[in-house]
Motif scaffolding. Structure first.
Motif, PDB file in Angstrom:
ATOM      1  N   VAL A 196       0.862  -1.181   0.000  1.00  0.00           N
ATOM      2  CA  VAL A 196       0.000   0.000   0.000  1.00  0.00           C
ATOM      3  C   VAL A 196       0.894   1.225   0.000  1.00  0.00           C
ATOM      4  O   VAL A 196       1.843   1.318   0.772  1.00  0.00           O
ATOM      5  CB  VAL A 196      -0.973   0.021   1.207  1.00  0.00           C
ATOM      6  CG1 VAL A 196      -0.227   0.048   2.540  1.00  0.00           C
ATOM      7  CG2 VAL A 196      -1.935   1.195   1.112  1.00  0.00           C
ATOM      8  N   THR A 202      -3.869   9.117   2.570  1.00  0.00           N
ATOM      9  CA  THR A 202      -4.178   8.251   1.440  1.00  0.00           C
ATOM     10  C   THR A 202      -4.231   6.795   1.865  1.00  0.00           C
ATOM     11  O   THR A 202      -5.136   6.041   1.471  1.00  0.00           O
ATOM     12  CB  THR A 202      -3.130   8.434   0.327  1.00  0.00           C
ATOM     13  OG1 THR A 202      -3.174   9.784  -0.130  1.00  0.00           O
ATOM     14  CG2 THR A 202      -3.389   7.488  -0.836  1.00  0.00           C
ATOM     15  N   ARG A 203      -3.279   6.378   2.682  1.00  0.00           N
ATOM     16  CA  ARG A 203      -3.272   4.988   3.121  1.00  0.00           C
ATOM     17  C   ARG A 203      -4.471   4.668   4.011  1.00  0.00           C
ATOM     18  O   ARG A 203      -5.046   3.583   3.919  1.00  0.00           O
ATOM     19  CB  ARG A 203      -1.958   4.671   3.834  1.00  0.00           C
ATOM     20  CG  ARG A 203      -0.855   4.309   2.858  1.00  0.00           C
ATOM     21  CD  ARG A 203       0.447   3.980   3.551  1.00  0.00           C
ATOM     22  NE  ARG A 203       1.235   5.174   3.783  1.00  0.00           N
ATOM     23  CZ  ARG A 203       2.435   5.173   4.326  1.00  0.00           C
ATOM     24  NH1 ARG A 203       2.985   4.035   4.702  1.00  0.00           N
ATOM     25  NH2 ARG A 203       3.102   6.299   4.488  1.00  0.00           N
ATOM     26  N   LYS A 206      -7.395   4.252   1.652  1.00  0.00           N
ATOM     27  CA  LYS A 206      -7.338   2.960   0.978  1.00  0.00           C
ATOM     28  C   LYS A 206      -7.735   1.829   1.927  1.00  0.00           C
ATOM     29  O   LYS A 206      -8.408   0.870   1.524  1.00  0.00           O
ATOM     30  CB  LYS A 206      -5.932   2.715   0.432  1.00  0.00           C
ATOM     31  CG  LYS A 206      -5.551   3.593  -0.751  1.00  0.00           C
ATOM     32  CD  LYS A 206      -4.140   3.281  -1.231  1.00  0.00           C
ATOM     33  CE  LYS A 206      -3.767   4.125  -2.450  1.00  0.00           C
ATOM     34  NZ  LYS A 206      -2.391   3.826  -2.931  1.00  0.00           N
ATOM     35  N   ASN A 212     -10.618  -2.367  -1.618  1.00  0.00           N
ATOM     36  CA  ASN A 212      -9.171  -2.581  -1.687  1.00  0.00           C
ATOM     37  C   ASN A 212      -8.720  -3.837  -0.969  1.00  0.00           C
ATOM     38  O   ASN A 212      -7.573  -4.274  -1.131  1.00  0.00           O
ATOM     39  CB  ASN A 212      -8.432  -1.367  -1.120  1.00  0.00           C
ATOM     40  CG  ASN A 212      -8.588  -0.139  -1.992  1.00  0.00           C
ATOM     41  OD1 ASN A 212      -8.550  -0.232  -3.214  1.00  0.00           O
ATOM     42  ND2 ASN A 212      -8.773   1.018  -1.366  1.00  0.00           N
TER      43      ASN A 212
END
Length: 400
Positions: A196, A202-203, A206, A212
């Motif tokens: 990742v 952002t992580r 996600k 995901n």
């Protein structure tokens, strides 16, 4: 493979231009990456400076690094094949051109061999430096969460129950770090590791998107807390779970031009000797075994009296208020150093622990070199030789 602690300090480069400091009175021009975390770290540095040099004026110059920030999907150990640092190279070029006076880094992202003409030092206190486990939001629901610092024995045991061992077989854990991946494979083979990328926000985004396929991610706790996202932390991971942190993790670093006495004086004014010695020892270790952040090497350092205090029920967090001044600047002490090198599949591992009296920069460098020698003698060199990353890209950073 091991070399003396005084060798291979920097990568050859053209001599730097002198810093003219054209502004009068001087204004400190601070370079940084453009991410929210990088800017938060600049704020910590300027807060430190406001205590030591209240009249100092500063400006912040942010930029996206060409390699590390532009491509957020490719595995970092693949991107690093250029042999250049993913997170520092462009900023160092600006520094050497005299466009900025210093760069604020997360110290773990700085190669152990900086550009010729540059120096890096730690500043301020060191945050709690370990990795943390963050669960997908829907998995967090109904889980009792601890505070994460100042834990007593019962709370500490409860926090450990929420760690990697508590995840079911086949759970998918995200990380961009070769070090974390190898250590998870070693200590928690029931888990699946998936790459990742991206900044902290952002992580997390996600992770929380079920499409995901992540159940959890492992990320640096200091970065999460610096962004005010501490409530997302489900467990701190440490040696008991087979996870040692990255070299320099939790520490802020400031890079400046060699010979710039004005900037060096400002940096020294907010430096803590013990933090500097910890990070010097760690970086000496990594440099000596010819490794970078794309190599599965973990390291922890602490001072013996602080360790004894925690064993007696003190704060196990290990972090301090990073924005405070340097009134607590203890010197000489016994540095306890633990390190581990793990094969990528987690099947091979070499570990060591050493103690050494440290009272100077030279002592700290020597401590790291001695640890590297012991690891090599125990077989670390054979593990590193089997890693399929070529040695020219080993300075790649994991930005995790």
């Amino acid at each position: 493979m091991a070399t003396s602690p005084s060798s291979h300090q920097r990568t050859p480069q053209q001599p730097p231009k002198p810093n003219p400091h054209p502004l009068h009175p001087p204004t400190l021009r601070i370079g940084t990456r453009a991410s929210a975390l990088a800017l938060a770290q600049v704020s910590l540095f300027t807060t430190l400076l406001s205590h030591s040099t209240p009249t100092l004026q500063t400006t912040t110059h942010s930029t996206s690094t060409q390699a590390g920030d532009a491509d957020k999907e490719t595995n970092l150990h693949t991107l690093a094949q250029s042999g250049k640092s993913l997170w520092t190279h462009d900023l160092e070029a600006s520094l050497l051109r005299g466009e900025i006076d210093c760069i604020v880094h997360s110290l773990k992202d700085v190669p152990t061999k900086v550009e010729e003409g540059c120096i890096v030092k730690s500043v301020g206190a060191r945050a709690r430096g370990g990795d943390v486990l963050v669960l997908r939001r829907e998995l967090e629901e109904g889980r009792e969460k601890g505070e994460g610092e100042g834990l007593g024995k019962e709370e500490e045991e409860e926090e450990e129950k929420k760690g990697l061992a508590s995840l079911p077989p086949g759970a998918v854990v995200g990380t961009s770090s070769v070090r974390r991946s190898a250590m998870v494979h070693r200590a928690h083979p029931h888990l699946i590791v998936k790459n990742v990328r991206g900044n902290v926000h952002t992580r997390l985004r996600k992770l929380d998107d079920p499409a995901n396929g992540f159940d959890a991610i492992i990320i640096a706790g200091a970065g999460v807390e610096r962004l005010g996202l501490g409530e997302r932390i489900d467990a701190w991971l440490g040696a008991k779970e087979g996870m040692l942190r990255a070299v320099g993790q939790g520490a802020l670093g400031v890079e400046f031009r060699e010979g710039d006495e004005w900037v060096e004086g400002l940096v020294d004014g907010v430096k803590r000797r013990r933090v500097e010695w910890e990070t010097r020892a760690e970086r000496s270790l990594l440099r000596t075994v010819e490794g970078g952040c794309s190599v599965p090497l973990g390291c922890e350092t602490e001072w013996e009296e602080e360790r004894e205090g925690r064993n007696e029920g003190g704060d196990r967090g290990g972090g301090h208020d990073e924005g405070k001044g340097v009134e607590d600047d203890r010197g000489r002490g016994v540095l306890v150093m633990r390190a581990m090198v793990v094969s990528l599949d987690g099947k091979e591992c070499v570990q060591a622990e050493r103690r050494r009296v440290v009272e100077s920069d030279e002592d700290a460098e020597e401590a790291g070199w001695e640890m590297a020698q012991e690891l090599v003698e125990k077989g670390a060199a054979k593990i590193l030789e089997k890693i399929t990353l070529n040695r020219g890209m080993i300075q790649g950073q994991d930005n995790a």
